[in-house]
Design an enzyme around this catalytic site. Sequence first.
Site, PDB file in Angstrom:
ATOM      1  N   ARG A   1      15.517   2.094   9.207  1.00 21.72           N
ATOM      2  CA  ARG A   1      16.572   3.015   8.782  1.00 21.72           C
ATOM      3  C   ARG A   1      17.348   3.562   9.964  1.00 21.72           C
ATOM      4  O   ARG A   1      18.554   3.802   9.875  1.00 21.72           O
ATOM      5  CB  ARG A   1      15.949   4.150   7.955  1.00 21.72           C
ATOM      6  CG  ARG A   1      15.513   3.682   6.554  1.00 21.72           C
ATOM      7  CD  ARG A   1      14.503   4.643   5.947  1.00 21.72           C
ATOM      8  NE  ARG A   1      14.161   4.370   4.558  1.00 21.72           N
ATOM      9  CZ  ARG A   1      13.270   3.462   4.148  1.00 21.72           C
ATOM     10  NH1 ARG A   1      12.620   2.721   5.039  1.00 21.72           N
ATOM     11  NH2 ARG A   1      13.001   3.306   2.865  1.00 21.72           N
TER      12      ARG A   1
ATOM     13  N   ARG B   1      -0.767  -7.489   7.078  1.00 21.97           N
ATOM     14  CA  ARG B   1      -1.762  -6.440   6.815  1.00 21.97           C
ATOM     15  C   ARG B   1      -3.098  -7.044   6.367  1.00 21.97           C
ATOM     16  O   ARG B   1      -4.155  -6.460   6.587  1.00 21.97           O
ATOM     17  CB  ARG B   1      -1.237  -5.460   5.765  1.00 21.97           C
ATOM     18  CG  ARG B   1       0.034  -4.731   6.226  1.00 21.97           C
ATOM     19  CD  ARG B   1       0.272  -3.449   5.463  1.00 21.97           C
ATOM     20  NE  ARG B   1       1.654  -3.018   5.562  1.00 21.97           N
ATOM     21  CZ  ARG B   1       2.201  -2.455   6.638  1.00 21.97           C
ATOM     22  NH1 ARG B   1       1.486  -2.247   7.717  1.00 21.97           N
ATOM     23  NH2 ARG B   1       3.470  -2.086   6.624  1.00 21.97           N
TER      24      ARG B   1
ATOM     25  N   GLN C   1      12.218   1.233  -1.406  1.00 24.63           N
ATOM     26  CA  GLN C   1      13.259   0.264  -1.028  1.00 24.63           C
ATOM     27  C   GLN C   1      14.360   0.250  -2.077  1.00 24.63           C
ATOM     28  O   GLN C   1      15.550   0.225  -1.740  1.00 24.63           O
ATOM     29  CB  GLN C   1      12.644  -1.127  -0.875  1.00 24.63           C
ATOM     30  CG  GLN C   1      11.666  -1.199   0.296  1.00 24.63           C
ATOM     31  CD  GLN C   1      10.945  -2.527   0.388  1.00 24.63           C
ATOM     32  OE1 GLN C   1      11.107  -3.396  -0.467  1.00 24.63           O
ATOM     33  NE2 GLN C   1      10.138  -2.679   1.418  1.00 24.63           N
TER      34      GLN C   1
ATOM     35  N   ASP D   1       0.853   0.525   1.040  1.00 29.28           N
ATOM     36  CA  ASP D   1       0.678  -0.512   2.066  1.00 29.28           C
ATOM     37  C   ASP D   1      -0.754  -0.570   2.601  1.00 29.28           C
ATOM     38  O   ASP D   1      -1.077  -1.418   3.444  1.00 29.28           O
ATOM     39  CB  ASP D   1       1.643  -0.256   3.236  1.00 29.28           C
ATOM     40  CG  ASP D   1       3.082  -0.507   2.818  1.00 29.28           C
ATOM     41  OD1 ASP D   1       3.309  -1.307   1.897  1.00 29.28           O
ATOM     42  OD2 ASP D   1       3.990   0.119   3.406  1.00 29.28           O
TER      43      ASP D   1
ATOM     44  N   ARG E   1       9.953 -12.936  -3.119  1.00 25.36           N
ATOM     45  CA  ARG E   1       9.797 -11.537  -3.562  1.00 25.36           C
ATOM     46  C   ARG E   1      10.936 -11.114  -4.493  1.00 25.36           C
ATOM     47  O   ARG E   1      12.081 -11.510  -4.317  1.00 25.36           O
ATOM     48  CB  ARG E   1       9.676 -10.623  -2.339  1.00 25.36           C
ATOM     49  CG  ARG E   1       8.417 -10.993  -1.544  1.00 25.36           C
ATOM     50  CD  ARG E   1       8.175 -10.070  -0.414  1.00 25.36           C
ATOM     51  NE  ARG E   1       7.897  -8.726  -0.880  1.00 25.36           N
ATOM     52  CZ  ARG E   1       7.799  -7.683  -0.068  1.00 25.36           C
ATOM     53  NH1 ARG E   1       7.956  -7.847   1.226  1.00 25.36           N
ATOM     54  NH2 ARG E   1       7.554  -6.489  -0.546  1.00 25.36           N
TER      55      ARG E   1
ATOM     56  N   ARG F   1      -1.372  -9.328  -2.745  1.00 29.18           N
ATOM     57  CA  ARG F   1      -2.434  -8.705  -1.939  1.00 29.18           C
ATOM     58  C   ARG F   1      -3.738  -8.529  -2.698  1.00 29.18           C
ATOM     59  O   ARG F   1      -4.803  -8.390  -2.069  1.00 29.18           O
ATOM     60  CB  ARG F   1      -1.950  -7.359  -1.371  1.00 29.18           C
ATOM     61  CG  ARG F   1      -0.975  -7.589  -0.240  1.00 29.18           C
ATOM     62  CD  ARG F   1      -0.581  -6.343   0.502  1.00 29.18           C
ATOM     63  NE  ARG F   1       0.121  -6.726   1.719  1.00 29.18           N
ATOM     64  CZ  ARG F   1       0.990  -5.964   2.354  1.00 29.18           C
ATOM     65  NH1 ARG F   1       1.265  -4.749   1.900  1.00 29.18           N
ATOM     66  NH2 ARG F   1       1.566  -6.390   3.451  1.00 29.18           N
TER      67      ARG F   1
END
Length: 436
Positions: free
Chosen positions: A31, A391, A173, A319, A127, A350
Amino acid sequence: MSGSQMSWVAQPGKPLVGEITVPGDKSVSHRSVMFGAIAEGTTRVTGFLEGEDTRATAAILSRLGVRIDAPSAGERVVHGVGLHGLRGTAEALDCGNAGTGMRLLAGLLAAQRFDSVLIGDASLSKRPMRRVIDPLQQMGARIESEGGLPPLRIHGNNVLQGIDFECPVASAQLKSALLLAGLYARSPTTVREPHPTRDYTERMLRAFGADIDFSPGLATLRPGQALIATDVDVPADFSSAAFFLVAASVVPGSHLRLRRVGMNPRRTGLIDALKLMGADITVSPVGEQGGEPVADLEVRATQLRGATIPEPLVPDMIDEFPALFTAAALAEGVTVVSGAAELRVKESDRIAVMAAGLRSLGARVEEKPDGAIITGGALHGGHADSQGDHRIAMSLSVAAQCASGEVRIDDVANVATSFPGFDQLARGIGFGLRLA
Ligand code: S3P
């Protein structure tokens, strides 16, 4: 070696001891350069995350005619061109692995006078983008995509109207894309969320002089105000600290300090979840950085217990589930995660990829459509695939610190998208971790 062939070998190291600072926040870094680009004047960013995702966003802004200097690592000087100063390019704009980059830029570019094309890597290309395309189109934007997936072909020269939009998913988002488009609309834009999400866009837009009101779960932006350059000092990323909070909780004998971590309340749900599991984490607030609360965190190893993760915590730790799954696999008893279907459309699915990774180390994980039931126990060595998800790679390396044998983790190059230097930092405090 191609990125997907990069692997780690991880094995139990020593108790994790020391004091570390993790890199700058990814959300804030994206940002800072975007808002600096469309502000009037020069924005100096310090603590900028030198990750592939945030560098991709800066490179796109440069392609759009914004001069961005990098006088030193972690520093950017953004020479803002004002709301109407971006210039189009025929080249496709590559967001790499970054959902934040693509979704926020979709909002910004939908409001420009020129056409643009946003592309991404193999993971980003899978996505869902419909969640931003549909409301942007309701505002008057024209965006083409096949099946709601990248690439996004964004047509310029539209008159945008503000929108009063109830988000079907809790997504910062999505909210941010609409607020960015809203800067250019003819009327105010209101975004309502099913659960409050991180409010960096709202805070930063206000710091840059935008006319915006916000409270948890609600934001209204009135257009017509120029943005004025403002320096941004990016705090350390809580999501990067998360791996070490879990690691030092599960590796016996550990005692770790994490300095000046960003503590935006919409990010720190993992601390509440770990405390429910019996973790020993002390939070010492040390003031503000870049308009965000920051704290020193101290964590000592304890035997974690399984817990049912309260669903309202999910958006505040969205996350951190790969790390939480690792904690759960090493806890005593059963951990239940539900209300977290969004995990299936992150950098990887995930739920599925963590379940497969932990199972290959002997964990008992039952997948659910919106979560998992994880029964803690001992882990053995093995071979796991992160499926290119940064991650997941880092979370499996944490699990390996408590496994009885060596763990090979494949496809780890994307760790550089969010946490360049993770392996060196981790080794420095006692991790057993090296490149294969
Ligand atoms: C982000 C919002 C979240 C988060 C992502 C960063 C942001 O995504 O998972 O890592 O910077 O706004 P969603 O908006 O898809 O929940």
